[in-house]
Enzyme design. Structure first.
Site, PDB file in Angstrom:
ATOM      1  CG  HIS A 188     -51.547   9.516  71.957  1.00  0.00           C
ATOM      2  ND1 HIS A 188     -51.484   8.979  73.219  1.00  0.00           N
ATOM      3  CD2 HIS A 188     -52.727  10.200  71.891  1.00  0.00           C
ATOM      4  CE1 HIS A 188     -52.584   9.316  73.892  1.00  0.00           C
ATOM      5  NE2 HIS A 188     -53.341  10.068  73.116  1.00  0.00           N
ATOM      6  CD  GLU A 246     -54.883   7.515  71.361  1.00  0.00           C
ATOM      7  OE1 GLU A 246     -55.472   8.573  71.054  1.00  0.00           O
ATOM      8  OE2 GLU A 246     -55.036   6.940  72.451  1.00  0.00           O
ATOM      9  CG  HIS A 264     -58.587  14.206  77.515  1.00  0.00           C
ATOM     10  ND1 HIS A 264     -58.613  15.266  76.648  1.00  0.00           N
ATOM     11  CD2 HIS A 264     -57.745  13.301  76.956  1.00  0.00           C
ATOM     12  CE1 HIS A 264     -57.846  15.010  75.610  1.00  0.00           C
ATOM     13  NE2 HIS A 264     -57.296  13.823  75.766  1.00  0.00           N
ATOM     14  NE  ARG A 306     -64.866   8.536  68.906  1.00  0.00           N
ATOM     15  CZ  ARG A 306     -64.841   9.075  67.692  1.00  0.00           C
ATOM     16  NH1 ARG A 306     -63.941   9.986  67.386  1.00  0.00           N
ATOM     17  NH2 ARG A 306     -65.690   8.677  66.768  1.00  0.00           N
ATOM     18  CG  ASP A 311     -54.759  10.415  77.121  1.00  0.00           C
ATOM     19  OD1 ASP A 311     -55.705  11.208  77.066  1.00  0.00           O
ATOM     20  OD2 ASP A 311     -54.468   9.656  76.174  1.00  0.00           O
ATOM     21  CG  HIS A 340     -55.262  13.869  70.652  1.00  0.00           C
ATOM     22  ND1 HIS A 340     -56.491  14.450  70.869  1.00  0.00           N
ATOM     23  CD2 HIS A 340     -54.829  13.463  71.860  1.00  0.00           C
ATOM     24  CE1 HIS A 340     -56.793  14.383  72.158  1.00  0.00           C
ATOM     25  NE2 HIS A 340     -55.793  13.809  72.788  1.00  0.00           N
ATOM     26  CG  HIS A 388     -59.572  16.378  69.117  1.00  0.00           C
ATOM     27  ND1 HIS A 388     -59.526  15.225  68.365  1.00  0.00           N
ATOM     28  CD2 HIS A 388     -59.847  15.995  70.386  1.00  0.00           C
ATOM     29  CE1 HIS A 388     -59.772  14.186  69.162  1.00  0.00           C
ATOM     30  NE2 HIS A 388     -59.970  14.636  70.380  1.00  0.00           N
ATOM     31  CE1 TYR A 436     -63.513  15.748  73.953  1.00  0.00           C
ATOM     32  CE2 TYR A 436     -61.146  15.827  74.327  1.00  0.00           C
ATOM     33  CZ  TYR A 436     -62.355  15.135  74.358  1.00  0.00           C
ATOM     34  OH  TYR A 436     -62.377  13.833  74.801  1.00  0.00           O
TER      35      TYR A 436
HETATM   36 ZN   LIG Z   1     -55.873  12.782  74.739  1.00  0.00          ZN
END
Ligand SMILES: [Zn+2]
Length: 450
Positions: free
Chosen positions: A273, A239, A67, A88, A324, A236, A209, A127
């Protein structure tokens, strides 16, 4: 660029019937189509007309999960404590400052950093599609196009993994920051993504996603889009244990089982992950020949846990590597972490050979991004390779025969001296020829977001 370029490298890690091995004095010739036309080991001294490269040539590294904008979080997110979820929130604040021009500048610098680290292809899990509040740009793919252009400016290949991202959680509408990610539904995502086209340096793939972000009833739309194009499909997966708990509460099955039931798993699919899996999940991934991308430096940074990479590989899943969140960008650190994490967990050594770890970062990584013709130094393959110094303070000493072990267990991104992509000399003597002041470019692009 001349139509044919011949490079002479002191050593190269080459395919061999008995397994890959380091060979001395290797001539590598790239044709006008950017593919390798000849590889000649033990060729003698560098001939006139060839470009002499000191060190060890390895196939270009594939960064299978990126990303790009997370690079702007470096160090900022190391202050204090917090969880994956508070991390996040910080990431969403950075995203809010991005527009296509700023993202072009940032991603160009980030991809240039990747080139300096030996990376010739990136899988960009993208995204951040829309403007603030979800407003469509005049070109609804302006952000994705900025990433494709950034890779061109940095001289590397990209697979744009256009990600479907529709919901905040199971049955939850997107939150305010997530409005920029959402196309509304999977059909609208598919229509927008269909306008993206392959270029010589770029291929288009799809992404779910996560099972949090795409309602179960719409997973099949994304899987079908990728299947009809024979495109890579990334997702993903597990994770965090919170995702598993929420999926079990909503659907009564694990995220892996939910993906399997909706046709998302398969040989073109990469699960990213896969940290918290049941034995049944491992079997579903292996039986479907799904690839698993491990991102060890991010997973340890975010306190995710150690994924069952060895168990997955033994069951039959190809393993790939990604940086990542770009807490660091160093493919050799990712590779050794796979083995060293396993050593800590089991208190035994020797789960992966250096050669197997290099394979994860090269041929398997490229295959997972839809570039099966890259990641090997052999005629017919794309002329994509990096050259590591064997005379740095980290790499000096071992016999060159141990080049794979040196690369994986001792070298760092700072030891990359040269990078060749499609026959083009992109990094020369540790300097990026297209983005020569890469540090300044990174500093300016990150500062523009403050
Ligand atoms: Zn990621």
């Amino acid at each position: 660029m001349p139509s044919v370029v011949t490079y002479w490298v002191e050593h190269a890690w080459l395919p061999h019937p008995n397994g890959p091995a380091v060979q001395p004095e290797v001539l590598i010739t790239a044709g006008p189509d950017g593919r390798i036309t000849g590889v000649t080991p033990r060729s003698g001294p560098c001939p006139a007309g060839a470009v002499r490269l000191a060190g060890l040539a390895l196939p270009g590294q594939a960064n299978a999960h990126s990303h790009a904008f997370h690079r702007a979080l470096r160090s900022t997110v190391q202050v204090g404590s917090g969880t994956f979820w508070t991390w996040r929130d910080t990431m969403y604040k950075v995203a809010a400052a991005l527009d296509p021009d700023r993202y072009l500048a940032l991603a160009t610098a980030v991809y240039a950093e990747m080139a300096l680290a030996g990376i010739t292809a990136v899988g960009e899990f993208h995204y951040l599609h829309h403007g603030p509040g979800g407003t469509r740009y005049a070109n609804p793919n302006a952000m994705g196009e900025a990433l494709i252009e950034a890779a061109a400016r940095a001289g590397i290949r990209i697979t744009l993994l256009d990600s479907c991202y529709l919901s905040a959680g199971f049955g939850a509408e997107p939150t305010e920051p997530q409005l920029r990610f959402s196309d509304g539904d999977a059909d609208a995502w598919a229509d927008r993504a269909a306008a993206l086209t392959d270029r010589p340096h770029a291929r288009i793939g799809a992404a779910v996603h996560s099972v949090r972000a795409v309602p179960a009833g719409q997973l099949g739309t994304v899987a079908h889009w990728a299947a009809t194009r024979r495109a890579p499909l990334h997702v993903h997966l597990s994770e965090q244990t919170a995702e598993n708990d929420a999926c079990l509460a909503a659907h009564g099955v694990t995220p892996t089982r939910l993906l399997a039931d909706h046709g998302v798993l398969g040989p073109r699919t990469t699960a990213v992950h896969a940290t918290h899996l049941t034995d049944e999940d491992v079997r579903l991934l292996a039986d479907s020949s799904t690839t698993v991308c491990m991102c060890p430096t991010t997973e340890r940074d975010l306190a995710d846990g150690i994924g069952p990479a060895r168990q997955l590989a033994s069951a039959g899943c190809p393993i790939t590597l990604g940086s990542d969140s770009h807490a660091v960008i160093d493919p050799f650190e990712e590779a050794r972490a796979l083995e060293l994490d396993e050593r800590l967990r089991t208190r035994t050594r020797g789960h992966w050979t250096a050669g197997a770890l290099l394979r994860a970062g090269t041929s398997d990584g490229h295959a997972s991004l839809g570039w099966p013709e890259a990641g090997r130094l052999e005629p017919g393959a794309l002329a994509d390779f990096c050259v590591l110094a064997l005379d740095s303070v980290r790499t000096a000493g071992p016999s060159p025969v141990l080049g794979a072990e040196t690369a994986v267990f001792a070298a760092s991104a700072a030891d990359v001296r040269h990078l060749v992509v499609g026959g083009r000399h992109v990094v020369q003597g540790g300097v990026h020829r297209l983005v020569p002041e890469t540090g300044r470019a990174l500093a300016d692009a990150v500062a523009a977001l403050r």
